[in-house]
Design an enzyme around this catalytic site. Sequence first.
Site, PDB file in Angstrom:
ATOM      1  CB  CYS A 269      -0.945   0.004   1.190  1.00 43.50           C
ATOM      2  SG  CYS A 269      -2.003  -1.444   1.249  1.00 43.50           S
TER       3      CYS A 269
ATOM      4  CG  ASN B 180      -6.725  -1.145   1.300  1.00 48.75           C
ATOM      5  OD1 ASN B 180      -6.036  -0.662   0.405  1.00 48.75           O
ATOM      6  ND2 ASN B 180      -6.211  -1.633   2.416  1.00 48.75           N
TER       7      ASN B 180
ATOM      8  CG  HIS C 231      -3.277   3.257   2.188  1.00 49.62           C
ATOM      9  ND1 HIS C 231      -3.763   2.891   0.954  1.00 49.62           N
ATOM     10  CD2 HIS C 231      -3.360   2.152   2.978  1.00 49.62           C
ATOM     11  CE1 HIS C 231      -4.096   1.609   1.002  1.00 49.62           C
ATOM     12  NE2 HIS C 231      -3.871   1.145   2.215  1.00 49.62           N
TER      13      HIS C 231
HETATM   14  N1  COA Z   1     -18.294  -9.148   9.257  1.00 47.78           N
HETATM   15  C1  COA Z   1     -18.671  -9.455  10.515  1.00 47.78           C
HETATM   16  N2  COA Z   1     -17.812  -9.813  11.469  1.00 47.78           N
HETATM   17  C2  COA Z   1     -16.506  -9.872  11.136  1.00 47.78           C
HETATM   18  C3  COA Z   1     -16.057  -9.577   9.848  1.00 47.78           C
HETATM   19  C4  COA Z   1     -17.010  -9.209   8.878  1.00 47.78           C
HETATM   20  N3  COA Z   1     -16.682  -8.887   7.611  1.00 47.78           N
HETATM   21  N4  COA Z   1     -14.714  -9.708   9.819  1.00 47.78           N
HETATM   22  C5  COA Z   1     -14.339 -10.078  11.037  1.00 47.78           C
HETATM   23  N5  COA Z   1     -15.429 -10.202  11.846  1.00 47.78           N
HETATM   24  C6  COA Z   1     -15.500 -10.574  13.254  1.00 47.78           C
HETATM   25  C7  COA Z   1     -14.283 -11.343  13.723  1.00 47.78           C
HETATM   26  O1  COA Z   1     -14.411 -12.712  13.403  1.00 47.78           O
HETATM   27  C8  COA Z   1     -14.309 -11.082  15.197  1.00 47.78           C
HETATM   28  O2  COA Z   1     -15.226 -11.978  15.796  1.00 47.78           O
HETATM   29  P1  COA Z   1     -14.937 -12.580  17.252  1.00 47.78           P
HETATM   30  O3  COA Z   1     -14.858 -11.404  18.164  1.00 47.78           O
HETATM   31  O4  COA Z   1     -16.116 -13.438  17.470  1.00 47.78           O
HETATM   32  O5  COA Z   1     -13.639 -13.322  17.124  1.00 47.78           O
HETATM   33  C9  COA Z   1     -14.875  -9.677  15.317  1.00 47.78           C
HETATM   34  O6  COA Z   1     -15.501  -9.396  14.055  1.00 47.78           O
HETATM   35  C10 COA Z   1     -13.825  -8.636  15.606  1.00 47.78           C
HETATM   36  O7  COA Z   1     -12.741  -8.858  14.722  1.00 47.78           O
HETATM   37  P2  COA Z   1     -11.501  -7.917  14.706  1.00 47.78           P
HETATM   38  O8  COA Z   1     -10.572  -8.370  13.613  1.00 47.78           O
HETATM   39  O9  COA Z   1     -10.937  -7.760  16.061  1.00 47.78           O
HETATM   40  O10 COA Z   1     -12.239  -6.558  14.304  1.00 47.78           O
HETATM   41  P3  COA Z   1     -11.649  -5.128  14.131  1.00 47.78           P
HETATM   42  O11 COA Z   1     -12.458  -4.137  14.852  1.00 47.78           O
HETATM   43  O12 COA Z   1     -10.173  -5.110  14.328  1.00 47.78           O
HETATM   44  O13 COA Z   1     -11.945  -4.842  12.584  1.00 47.78           O
HETATM   45  C11 COA Z   1     -10.738  -4.871  10.528  1.00 47.78           C
HETATM   46  C12 COA Z   1     -11.414  -5.691  11.609  1.00 47.78           C
HETATM   47  C13 COA Z   1     -10.111  -5.819   9.513  1.00 47.78           C
HETATM   48  C14 COA Z   1     -11.779  -3.988   9.871  1.00 47.78           C
HETATM   49  C15 COA Z   1      -9.655  -3.975  11.177  1.00 47.78           C
HETATM   50  O14 COA Z   1      -8.845  -4.766  12.029  1.00 47.78           O
HETATM   51  C16 COA Z   1      -8.798  -3.308  10.184  1.00 47.78           C
HETATM   52  O15 COA Z   1      -9.258  -2.490   9.446  1.00 47.78           O
HETATM   53  N6  COA Z   1      -7.498  -3.601  10.208  1.00 47.78           N
HETATM   54  C17 COA Z   1      -6.574  -3.003   9.302  1.00 47.78           C
HETATM   55  C18 COA Z   1      -6.738  -3.644   7.979  1.00 47.78           C
HETATM   56  C19 COA Z   1      -6.009  -2.903   6.921  1.00 47.78           C
HETATM   57  O16 COA Z   1      -6.162  -1.738   6.801  1.00 47.78           O
HETATM   58  N7  COA Z   1      -5.229  -3.644   6.154  1.00 47.78           N
HETATM   59  C20 COA Z   1      -4.515  -3.107   5.085  1.00 47.78           C
HETATM   60  C21 COA Z   1      -3.371  -2.296   5.598  1.00 47.78           C
HETATM   61  S1  COA Z   1      -2.780  -1.320   4.352  1.00 47.78           S
END
Ligand code: COA
Length: 329
Positions: A115, A286, A256
Amino acid sequence: MQRPIAHIAGLGVCIPTRVVTNHDFAERLETSDQWIVERTGIKERRFAAAHETVSTMARDATAAALARAGITAKDLSAIIVATASPDRPLPSTACLLQAQLGAENAAAFDIAAACSGFIYGITIAEGLIATGHGDHILVVGGEKLTAITDQNDRSTAILFGDGAGVAVVSKGARDGRGILSTFFKSDGRLADLLTIPGGGTADPISEKVVAERSHFMRMAGREVFKHAVLEMAEACDEAIRRAGVKPEEIDLMVPHQANIRIIDATAKHANVPLEKVMVTVDRYGNTSAASIPMALADAEASGRLKPGMLVLLVAFGAGFTWGSTVVRW
Ligand code: COA
């Protein structure tokens, strides 16, 4: 060497036409529009068609950028394609693009900085110009992330989209305007937090790789999130310090586009009010290396990006990599 050495002379974009909404995912995965919007800010994203690739999207984006810069493809001395989803493992997507453009005087190569790739590309282009490697360099951020994302994995499938954005980086300053600072950095100890473990030479494509789906992206979302906020903050501070400007002088910040919560935290840290922050993550998701040039082109088309503005670009991605630049537009 006195800056500005180079400026961004033209932008172009290719946005695939197929819109995929959160509701489309909710129909086949255990997720909801509400969850996706609250956690990421994403409402919809674009999926490239089967015949579209990073090189063809980049080619389509380049016409407008060349016209804007007042040059032709033959004036390009190098083509740099930043991508995590190249058309093929070999040769580079940049070479495929070079042929499609008829850029017969250009060197061509890809860079793998995920990214942060567009920022890395701008940094390299400025360096090439400073060392006499030509007057006009095409920097591409292009991705077909839907091809490297497991569409059955709700934790990644909902995040990523396709598209391409390009910039022509040209020698000299335009009316005193140009690139004022650059900064880039990495921490490969964190490689496993966002990775495609299979399909490379360490674990070549095999029935096992395909069965385990390890040729698709794997991400530890929460960990990535924490590092993104920290490193984007460092990147903002460094680009602003190196440019010798104050945060309150920034007219437009183009971060980004990974997650609205990362964008909000970065803007808050940098002391840039939200009305000065470009947001496209709601519409495109993204798009990795493509997200900043796509957002820049969007800002220009909508009248938010004007000549003379002080613009901060900042990115973070797999590697981990991060980087930033301040440009007097
Ligand atoms: N829909 C519903 N629930 C979802 C889900 C979806 N699409 N994806 C994950 N979950 C669930 C998980 O399984 C987890 O369940 P659990 O608590 O029963 O285990 C719960 O939601 C929380 O997951 P978590 O990963 O802790 O959520 P979060 O608040 O961190 O949000 C992201 C997840 C991916 C949105 C967030 O971590 C994020 O944006 N991270 C950065 C990603 C990114 O930008 N990557 C590229 C970098 S350039």
